[in-house]
Design a protein around this motif. Sequence first.
Motif, PDB file in Angstrom:
ATOM      1  N   SER A 116       0.825  -1.201   0.000  1.00 45.89           N
ATOM      2  CA  SER A 116       0.000   0.000   0.000  1.00 45.89           C
ATOM      3  C   SER A 116       0.864   1.258   0.000  1.00 45.89           C
ATOM      4  O   SER A 116       1.736   1.411   0.853  1.00 45.89           O
ATOM      5  CB  SER A 116      -0.920   0.025   1.216  1.00 45.89           C
ATOM      6  OG  SER A 116      -1.669   1.219   1.247  1.00 45.89           O
ATOM      7  N   ASP A 117       0.636   2.103  -0.994  1.00 45.93           N
ATOM      8  CA  ASP A 117       1.242   3.426  -0.977  1.00 45.93           C
ATOM      9  C   ASP A 117       0.140   4.486  -1.035  1.00 45.93           C
ATOM     10  O   ASP A 117       0.348   5.621  -1.444  1.00 45.93           O
ATOM     11  CB  ASP A 117       2.233   3.596  -2.138  1.00 45.93           C
ATOM     12  CG  ASP A 117       1.630   3.239  -3.489  1.00 45.93           C
ATOM     13  OD1 ASP A 117       0.384   3.248  -3.618  1.00 45.93           O
ATOM     14  OD2 ASP A 117       2.407   2.961  -4.425  1.00 45.93           O
ATOM     15  N   ARG A 118      -1.053   4.063  -0.592  1.00 44.91           N
ATOM     16  CA  ARG A 118      -2.205   4.966  -0.586  1.00 44.91           C
ATOM     17  C   ARG A 118      -2.513   5.408   0.838  1.00 44.91           C
ATOM     18  O   ARG A 118      -2.274   4.678   1.791  1.00 44.91           O
ATOM     19  CB  ARG A 118      -3.439   4.267  -1.172  1.00 44.91           C
ATOM     20  CG  ARG A 118      -3.256   3.783  -2.595  1.00 44.91           C
ATOM     21  CD  ARG A 118      -4.526   3.115  -3.093  1.00 44.91           C
ATOM     22  NE  ARG A 118      -4.351   2.552  -4.427  1.00 44.91           N
ATOM     23  CZ  ARG A 118      -5.307   1.942  -5.124  1.00 44.91           C
ATOM     24  NH1 ARG A 118      -6.520   1.821  -4.594  1.00 44.91           N
ATOM     25  NH2 ARG A 118      -5.078   1.462  -6.326  1.00 44.91           N
ATOM     26  N   VAL A 130     -13.904   1.782   0.058  1.00 47.91           N
ATOM     27  CA  VAL A 130     -13.966   1.253  -1.307  1.00 47.91           C
ATOM     28  C   VAL A 130     -14.464   2.318  -2.277  1.00 47.91           C
ATOM     29  O   VAL A 130     -13.945   2.461  -3.387  1.00 47.91           O
ATOM     30  CB  VAL A 130     -14.877   0.009  -1.363  1.00 47.91           C
ATOM     31  CG1 VAL A 130     -15.135  -0.414  -2.809  1.00 47.91           C
ATOM     32  CG2 VAL A 130     -14.236  -1.147  -0.598  1.00 47.91           C
ATOM     33  N   ALA A 131     -15.459   3.091  -1.852  1.00 45.87           N
ATOM     34  CA  ALA A 131     -15.992   4.152  -2.706  1.00 45.87           C
ATOM     35  C   ALA A 131     -14.928   5.206  -3.016  1.00 45.87           C
ATOM     36  O   ALA A 131     -14.935   5.818  -4.090  1.00 45.87           O
ATOM     37  CB  ALA A 131     -17.194   4.808  -2.040  1.00 45.87           C
ATOM     38  N   ALA A 132     -13.987   5.376  -2.073  1.00 42.47           N
ATOM     39  CA  ALA A 132     -12.925   6.369  -2.261  1.00 42.47           C
ATOM     40  C   ALA A 132     -11.715   5.804  -2.994  1.00 42.47           C
ATOM     41  O   ALA A 132     -10.729   6.510  -3.206  1.00 42.47           O
ATOM     42  CB  ALA A 132     -12.503   6.919  -0.899  1.00 42.47           C
ATOM     43  N   GLY A 133     -11.759   4.536  -3.368  1.00 42.94           N
ATOM     44  CA  GLY A 133     -10.656   3.932  -4.110  1.00 42.94           C
ATOM     45  C   GLY A 133      -9.822   2.965  -3.308  1.00 42.94           C
ATOM     46  O   GLY A 133      -8.834   2.421  -3.807  1.00 42.94           O
ATOM     47  N   GLY A 134     -10.194   2.748  -2.039  1.00 37.52           N
ATOM     48  CA  GLY A 134      -9.480   1.767  -1.236  1.00 37.52           C
ATOM     49  C   GLY A 134      -8.249   2.313  -0.556  1.00 37.52           C
ATOM     50  O   GLY A 134      -7.894   3.484  -0.693  1.00 37.52           O
ATOM     51  N   GLY A 141      -8.947  -6.271  -2.758  1.00 31.77           N
ATOM     52  CA  GLY A 141      -8.726  -6.873  -1.456  1.00 31.77           C
ATOM     53  C   GLY A 141      -9.505  -6.258  -0.306  1.00 31.77           C
ATOM     54  O   GLY A 141     -10.217  -5.267  -0.452  1.00 31.77           O
ATOM     55  N   CYS A 142      -9.329  -6.872   0.865  1.00 31.88           N
ATOM     56  CA  CYS A 142      -9.979  -6.420   2.094  1.00 31.88           C
ATOM     57  C   CYS A 142      -9.376  -5.089   2.531  1.00 31.88           C
ATOM     58  O   CYS A 142      -8.157  -4.948   2.632  1.00 31.88           O
ATOM     59  CB  CYS A 142      -9.782  -7.466   3.191  1.00 31.88           C
ATOM     60  SG  CYS A 142     -10.418  -6.991   4.807  1.00 31.88           S
TER      61      CYS A 142
END
Length: 273
Positions: A116-118, A130-134, A141-142
């Motif tokens: 993850s780099d978010r 999820v609506a925001a892009g995860g 994924g979870c």
Amino acid sequence: MMTSVLVASISSGLIALILAVLLIFSSKIFRVEVDERVAVLTEMLPGANCGGCGFPGCAQFAKALVDDKAPVDGCSVGGADTASKIADYLGKVAPEQKDRTRAYIFCHGHDGIAKSDRVYSGAETCVSAVAAGGNKNCSYGCVGFYDCMNSCDFGAIIKDDKTGMPVIVEDKCVSCSACVKACPQKLIEIHPVSQKIHVYCKSKDKGPVSKKACDRACIGCSICVKNTKEGGIKIDNYLAIIDYEDYSVTDESIAKCPTKAITDERVNSVLNI
């Protein structure tokens, strides 16, 4: 003056009488007959009102049973005992007991495995994330905000503090499907406990992309397909799919999986529960 008051009183009385007659007449015309069997069956049910039977609640399921629109073993919470009681009451034969089922969370992408780099800083719910892009590089994924756990009324999903993942407590899971509906990523499915091997990945990205996002991702290499009876596993959109209707997956099927995405390891094994 007295005459006006008297007329008004008589008029009010007549109107009240007419309304009362109309109400009595309407109640008879529009009366809904209630089958007493619905109440009896509702009392037999566990009262979870979880919706796992496909109806909004236990009373609606009981009504469907009376109308012969639901199977006597449709209550997963009540199980075989409840199905037997319902069948006896309705004068039916309880079907042969099915294999016990449980929920499975098909993602092993916990911290240190999924990259993850978010940065996500919104509401701490899976739906919002999820609506925001995860919050992980893998968009399948979870996201780990436990909507599934919060939806479970039976304490069958808990947080693993070691990995941060929600995990199923098998002995408490009643297969009500509340968690299935709660997961916006569609990662949770109900399967028989006898089917021990699963693909713990839902990524439909090409192999190199999936592998870059998660060390445990399915990369669509087809090794499992080649080591399973024809038709037992197929590759669809770079993802291995098990045919649960003709379940023929074995230890040999998973022995050479390079990422261990397909495995007999249950998610809750990390907790030793």
